[in-house]
Design a protein around this motif. Sequence first.
Motif, PDB file in Angstrom:
ATOM      1  N   LYS A  25       0.838  -1.204   0.000  1.00 25.87           N
ATOM      2  CA  LYS A  25       0.000   0.000   0.000  1.00 25.87           C
ATOM      3  C   LYS A  25       0.871   1.250   0.000  1.00 25.87           C
ATOM      4  CE  LYS A  25      -3.121  -2.376   2.947  1.00 25.87           C
ATOM      5  NZ  LYS A  25      -3.774  -2.364   4.254  1.00 25.87           N
ATOM      6  N   ALA A  26       1.989   1.186   0.713  1.00 22.14           N
ATOM      7  CA  ALA A  26       2.905   2.334   0.728  1.00 22.14           C
ATOM      8  C   ALA A  26       3.452   2.589  -0.675  1.00 22.14           C
ATOM      9  CB  ALA A  26       4.048   2.086   1.704  1.00 22.14           C
ATOM     10  N   ARG A  79       1.916   1.912  -3.439  1.00 23.20           N
ATOM     11  CA  ARG A  79       0.817   2.504  -4.197  1.00 23.20           C
ATOM     12  C   ARG A  79       0.724   4.008  -3.925  1.00 23.20           C
ATOM     13  NH1 ARG A  79      -4.681   0.798  -1.755  1.00 23.20           N
ATOM     14  NH2 ARG A  79      -3.995   2.302  -0.226  1.00 23.20           N
ATOM     15  N   GLU A  80       0.898   4.408  -2.685  1.00 25.87           N
ATOM     16  CA  GLU A  80       0.760   5.820  -2.328  1.00 25.87           C
ATOM     17  C   GLU A  80       1.924   6.642  -2.880  1.00 25.87           C
ATOM     18  OE1 GLU A  80      -2.005   7.118  -0.699  1.00 25.87           O
ATOM     19  OE2 GLU A  80      -2.682   5.107  -1.194  1.00 25.87           O
ATOM     20  N   ASP A  81       3.132   6.169  -2.659  1.00 27.02           N
ATOM     21  CA  ASP A  81       4.314   6.913  -3.100  1.00 27.02           C
ATOM     22  C   ASP A  81       5.533   6.029  -2.886  1.00 27.02           C
ATOM     23  OD1 ASP A  81       6.441   8.602  -3.544  1.00 27.02           O
ATOM     24  OD2 ASP A  81       5.438  10.341  -2.663  1.00 27.02           O
ATOM     25  N   GLU A 100       8.610   6.334  -3.323  1.00 30.84           N
ATOM     26  CA  GLU A 100       9.841   6.901  -2.784  1.00 30.84           C
ATOM     27  C   GLU A 100       9.944   6.693  -1.270  1.00 30.84           C
ATOM     28  OE1 GLU A 100      11.819   9.724  -5.188  1.00 30.84           O
ATOM     29  OE2 GLU A 100      11.408   7.681  -5.858  1.00 30.84           O
ATOM     30  N   VAL A 101       8.767   6.710  -0.611  1.00 34.10           N
ATOM     31  CA  VAL A 101       8.781   6.633   0.855  1.00 34.10           C
ATOM     32  C   VAL A 101       9.268   5.261   1.346  1.00 34.10           C
ATOM     33  CG1 VAL A 101       7.383   6.756   2.934  1.00 34.10           C
ATOM     34  CG2 VAL A 101       7.035   8.418   1.107  1.00 34.10           C
ATOM     35  N   GLU A 107     -11.221   8.159   1.656  1.00 36.89           N
ATOM     36  CA  GLU A 107      -9.871   7.845   1.213  1.00 36.89           C
ATOM     37  C   GLU A 107      -9.534   8.582  -0.076  1.00 36.89           C
ATOM     38  OE1 GLU A 107      -8.837   3.817   0.757  1.00 36.89           O
ATOM     39  OE2 GLU A 107      -9.411   3.247   2.777  1.00 36.89           O
ATOM     40  N   LEU A 161      -8.698  12.444  -0.127  1.00 32.06           N
ATOM     41  CA  LEU A 161      -7.443  12.879   0.470  1.00 32.06           C
ATOM     42  C   LEU A 161      -6.469  13.237  -0.629  1.00 32.06           C
ATOM     43  CD1 LEU A 161      -7.121   9.996   3.036  1.00 32.06           C
ATOM     44  CD2 LEU A 161      -7.658  12.352   3.563  1.00 32.06           C
ATOM     45  N   GLY A 162      -5.766  14.341  -0.436  1.00 37.50           N
ATOM     46  CA  GLY A 162      -4.729  14.703  -1.394  1.00 37.50           C
ATOM     47  C   GLY A 162      -3.517  13.826  -1.198  1.00 37.50           C
ATOM     48  N   LYS A 163      -2.571  13.988  -2.072  1.00 42.34           N
ATOM     49  CA  LYS A 163      -1.329  13.197  -1.971  1.00 42.34           C
ATOM     50  C   LYS A 163      -0.557  13.605  -0.732  1.00 42.34           C
ATOM     51  CE  LYS A 163      -0.296  10.063  -5.040  1.00 42.34           C
ATOM     52  NZ  LYS A 163       0.386   8.825  -4.846  1.00 42.34           N
TER      53      LYS A 163
END
Lengths: 250, 359
Positions: free
Chosen positions: B223-224, B226-228, B230-231, B354, B357-359
């Motif tokens: 899931k991380a 999917r969100e971004d 780089e993190v 969900e 929510l912005g990025k």
Amino acid sequence: MTDLLRAENLCKSFGSIKAVNQASITVPAGSITGLIGPNGAGKTTFFNLLSNFIVPDQGQVMFNGQPIQQLPPHRIARLGMVRTFQVAKALSRLSVLENMLLGAQDQIGEKMWQAWMPQVAKDQKQLKEKAMTILTDIGMDHKAADFAGGLSGGQRKLLEMGRALMSDPKLILLDEPAAGVNPRLIDDICGHIQRWRKDGMSFLVIEHNMDVIMSLCDRVWVLAEGSNLVDGPPAKVQNDPQVLEAYLGS
Amino acid sequence: MSNYIVFLTLSAATYAIFGLGLNLQWGYTGLVNFGHVAFMTVGAYTTVLLSLQGVPLWIAAPIGGTLAAFLGLLIGLTTLRLREDYLGIVTIGVSELVRITIQSDKFTPITGGVGGIQRYELPLNFAPAVPSYLTKLGFIGLFAAVMGLASWRLWVWGRKNMNKMWQAALGIVSFFIIYICGAISLYNYDDRAGLMLLTVTTLAIIYVGLERLINSPWGRVLKAIREDEEVPKALGKNVFWYKLQALMLGGGIAGIAGAFYAWQITSLYPSNFEPLLTFNAWTIVSLGGAGNNVGVILGAVVFWAYDTVTRLDWIKSLPFSSDQVGAFRIMIIGLILMVIMLWRPQGLLGNKDELTLGK
């Protein structure tokens, strides 16, 4: 003090633009080191080179006595050097607590074939306690169950630092921790950084807010047009004619 | 009536397995896979071709899934380092490549080419013999266990979210109807009823396994990503390896769905594996709610309920030719998708909070 991080002669060109040109830096263990420079000086690119998010054209990076410029970014993070981002990256559709938990290293259950094991629940419970301790510390425990996407800019900065802390790092690279944060919260953030340093962590901080640099840093490095300009104690650097010229233009 | 329900359940369950694979890749990991049918093709053909060589079905189908996962490995190793939209383009290409390879003259001696494969072994097919009473009772009991467990989980979920109690109740009632019809069909045994039982059981196992995985630290990393991505990278996770695992596992699940698809259609042609199937899987995942496994199952049921209802006799009373009706059916799916994207972009079961929510 021994050098925790030492980068020498890093270079990176994008086309004909030399974004970083023969830049070096050292971060002694247990220090808070500052990195300043006018906009476009290549500070963030320099960060990306240190953490290998961008591969340098040449130069050498040593972390904790080990060359790291050949390692992929995630291996560098596992060695104990964790970075944050200039625009804080909260994982919007994960809760604040889940964001924190992602930071922990060597979790049982992060491998697919371990995810079914009964020990996972126990391990996660301990990590949740640790995450809650840090969240309480940074005053965000009441947000733990909320989606991270609902946080304010300043809270995102805090969350990023807390998340980095979850990985028990030796060195945290902070990219503008005070940018776009209200003055009250800036004081809080500085307080946290100083406290974490006392706990044995080191920091490398990019920041435009000179008050923050002055109050936090042991030593400041100035970057201009991709190269080192001067370095020294904050008070000396602040009054250096070369630095003033770089910032104000001639 | 019970034949319709058995057909509906069988189709929905097969597509739900297919959709769960895509949901793992897209809904949880954010991988744009526009060639999902490729995995299904590999699974279907491997299973059937192996069973023609005398390999038992319960070995052939898992091998089909494994080979489909291996296809995921090949695609992943070559393209996962690229940006996500490129993955989308490559996967479309791969799915067509697989289909065209199978129907090419060169491979006709093995795959049957355009002519397809008509006769192959089906699971739990006792014909011309009839299974004993005891076997049939066992089947009905197993079916009761699966549907009972599903109902129980819905009930627990409904108790937790009281405002959604009526949805849970609706689900439980439909499970009950499916169970009654399924039990009748299992009693008057034919291989369709047996296949339905097998498909539904497999779906339940895959669903439970996926839920466990998704809620583990492993799932959190997906899931991380999917969100971004780089993190997780900055936090010491090997993003490439996780993406590869998601692509392979999702592909393997689609391969298993391929085996069931082959058993359901009982004769195999390359034209059964057109890109339309990928589109259907995307419809199902978007309909139910990306990143929500229950939503995918609901999406598959809605999709097939729509398909079945629009194939019933009442459609003939409309003043349209059968060609027009066929075109309309697909247009209306497109229309429904557009309406959902506008009014309920999170899908039927997704959480609207969900998405806003912005990025």
